[in-house]
Design a protein around this motif. Structure first.
Motif, PDB file in Angstrom:
ATOM      1  N   TYR A  14       0.830  -1.207   0.000  1.00 27.20           N
ATOM      2  CA  TYR A  14       0.000   0.000   0.000  1.00 27.20           C
ATOM      3  C   TYR A  14       0.865   1.257   0.000  1.00 27.20           C
ATOM      4  N   SER A  15       1.830   1.312   0.913  1.00 31.99           N
ATOM      5  CA  SER A  15       2.676   2.506   0.987  1.00 31.99           C
ATOM      6  C   SER A  15       3.500   2.668  -0.278  1.00 31.99           C
ATOM      7  N   GLY A  16       3.903   1.557  -0.881  1.00 33.57           N
ATOM      8  CA  GLY A  16       4.652   1.632  -2.130  1.00 33.57           C
ATOM      9  C   GLY A  16       3.827   2.189  -3.270  1.00 33.57           C
ATOM     10  N   VAL A  17       2.607   1.736  -3.405  1.00 33.56           N
ATOM     11  CA  VAL A  17       1.739   2.216  -4.492  1.00 33.56           C
ATOM     12  C   VAL A  17       1.376   3.688  -4.280  1.00 33.56           C
ATOM     13  N   VAL A  18       0.913   4.030  -3.085  1.00 31.35           N
ATOM     14  CA  VAL A  18       0.494   5.413  -2.829  1.00 31.35           C
ATOM     15  C   VAL A  18       1.681   6.368  -2.904  1.00 31.35           C
ATOM     16  N   GLY A  19       2.768   6.030  -2.241  1.00 34.69           N
ATOM     17  CA  GLY A  19       3.910   6.926  -2.187  1.00 34.69           C
ATOM     18  C   GLY A  19       4.662   7.065  -3.494  1.00 34.69           C
ATOM     19  N   THR A  20       4.615   6.041  -4.326  1.00 30.29           N
ATOM     20  CA  THR A  20       5.350   6.092  -5.583  1.00 30.29           C
ATOM     21  C   THR A  20       4.501   6.639  -6.716  1.00 30.29           C
ATOM     22  N   PHE A  21       3.237   6.235  -6.793  1.00 30.27           N
ATOM     23  CA  PHE A  21       2.426   6.537  -7.971  1.00 30.27           C
ATOM     24  C   PHE A  21       1.264   7.506  -7.753  1.00 30.27           C
ATOM     25  N   ILE A  22       0.754   7.615  -6.543  1.00 25.50           N
ATOM     26  CA  ILE A  22      -0.492   8.349  -6.345  1.00 25.50           C
ATOM     27  C   ILE A  22      -0.278   9.706  -5.673  1.00 25.50           C
ATOM     28  N   ASP A  23       0.387   9.737  -4.533  1.00 24.96           N
ATOM     29  CA  ASP A  23       0.500  10.983  -3.772  1.00 24.96           C
ATOM     30  C   ASP A  23       1.840  11.053  -3.042  1.00 24.96           C
ATOM     31  N   THR A  24       2.904  11.233  -3.790  1.00 25.13           N
ATOM     32  CA  THR A  24       4.239  11.265  -3.190  1.00 25.13           C
ATOM     33  C   THR A  24       4.357  12.382  -2.161  1.00 25.13           C
ATOM     34  N   LEU A  25       3.879  13.563  -2.486  1.00 28.19           N
ATOM     35  CA  LEU A  25       3.984  14.694  -1.554  1.00 28.19           C
ATOM     36  C   LEU A  25       3.185  14.429  -0.280  1.00 28.19           C
ATOM     37  N   GLY A  26       1.961  13.984  -0.421  1.00 24.80           N
ATOM     38  CA  GLY A  26       1.140  13.680   0.750  1.00 24.80           C
ATOM     39  C   GLY A  26       1.748  12.583   1.605  1.00 24.80           C
ATOM     40  N   TRP A  27       2.310  11.585   0.949  1.00 26.15           N
ATOM     41  CA  TRP A  27       2.919  10.471   1.681  1.00 26.15           C
ATOM     42  C   TRP A  27       4.170  10.947   2.416  1.00 26.15           C
ATOM     43  N   ALA A  28       4.948  11.839   1.806  1.00 24.56           N
ATOM     44  CA  ALA A  28       6.141  12.375   2.464  1.00 24.56           C
ATOM     45  C   ALA A  28       5.744  13.162   3.713  1.00 24.56           C
ATOM     46  N   LYS A  29       4.671  13.923   3.614  1.00 29.88           N
ATOM     47  CA  LYS A  29       4.207  14.673   4.783  1.00 29.88           C
ATOM     48  C   LYS A  29       3.735  13.732   5.885  1.00 29.88           C
ATOM     49  N   GLY A  30       3.023  12.669   5.521  1.00 31.57           N
ATOM     50  CA  GLY A  30       2.599  11.677   6.496  1.00 31.57           C
ATOM     51  C   GLY A  30       3.748  10.875   7.067  1.00 31.57           C
ATOM     52  N   PHE A  31       4.799  10.723   6.287  1.00 33.15           N
ATOM     53  CA  PHE A  31       6.018  10.033   6.712  1.00 33.15           C
ATOM     54  C   PHE A  31       6.657  10.756   7.889  1.00 33.15           C
ATOM     55  N   GLY A  32       6.518  12.085   7.901  1.00 31.21           N
ATOM     56  CA  GLY A  32       7.088  12.856   8.993  1.00 31.21           C
ATOM     57  C   GLY A  32       7.799  14.116   8.563  1.00 31.21           C
ATOM     58  N   MET A  33       7.608  14.521   7.307  1.00 26.47           N
ATOM     59  CA  MET A  33       8.242  15.735   6.799  1.00 26.47           C
ATOM     60  C   MET A  33       7.150  16.733   6.394  1.00 26.47           C
ATOM     61  N   PRO A  34       6.573  17.444   7.379  1.00 21.06           N
ATOM     62  CA  PRO A  34       5.422  18.303   7.104  1.00 21.06           C
ATOM     63  C   PRO A  34       5.718  19.480   6.180  1.00 21.06           C
ATOM     64  N   THR A  35       6.963  19.883   6.067  1.00 22.33           N
ATOM     65  CA  THR A  35       7.304  21.039   5.222  1.00 22.33           C
ATOM     66  C   THR A  35       7.752  20.619   3.826  1.00 22.33           C
ATOM     67  N   ALA A  36       7.560  19.351   3.493  1.00 25.03           N
ATOM     68  CA  ALA A  36       7.966  18.862   2.175  1.00 25.03           C
ATOM     69  C   ALA A  36       7.224  19.614   1.072  1.00 25.03           C
ATOM     70  N   THR A  37       7.896  19.802  -0.054  1.00 27.93           N
ATOM     71  CA  THR A  37       7.301  20.437  -1.232  1.00 27.93           C
ATOM     72  C   THR A  37       7.542  19.539  -2.433  1.00 27.93           C
TER      73      THR A  37
END
Length: 130
Positions: free
Chosen positions: A27-50
């Motif tokens: 799940y994390s691979g599909v969402v983070g790679t193909f669907i919502d990389t920015l959103g996944w990075a923020k959820g990962f723990g980097m709230p200021t990601a762009t």
């Protein structure tokens, strides 16, 4: 029908944990790679990601995709020992995730990554011993 023994319940529990981990990795691979990389990075723990700063983040979730396929391959083979060894080794991915967050000035979710880094090899050892 005879009652379930502790050994059988324990086996079901370990299988369920392995299925959950494999599914979470996919799940994390599909969402983070193909669907919502920015959103996944923020959820990962980097709230200021762009968009500009997450250009390499898909590689982290891409590794999850490969790992999830590996775990599910072993589940379908009925193998518990190989995913056990894998989960012990996978703790190093958790160490790398923690290092990323430790170096990020606005980090969040570090504790979650630390807990996962301990849980993966713990379940790995239980799978090896089953």
């Amino acid at each position: 029908m005879p009652p379930l023994s502790f050994k059988r319940l324990y086996s079901y529990f370990l299988t369920a944990i392995t299925v959950a981990m494999g599914t979470a990795l996919l799940y994390s691979g599909v969402v983070g790679t193909f669907i919502d990389t920015l959103g996944w990075a923020k959820g990962f723990g980097m709230p200021t990601a762009t968009e500009e700063t997450v250009v390499l983040f898909a590689s982290a979730t891409g590794r999850n995709l490969g790992a999830g396929f590996f775990v599910w391959t072993q589940i379908l083979r009925g193998d518990k020992r190989t995913p056990g060894m894998f989960m012990i080794c996978w703790a190093w991915a958790g160490v790398a995730d923690c290092m990323i967050l430790l170096r990020h000035p606005d980090r969040e979710n570090l504790t979650m990554h630390m807990v996962n880094t301990v849980l993966a090899p713990t379940f790995g050892i239980l799978l090896l011993r089953s």
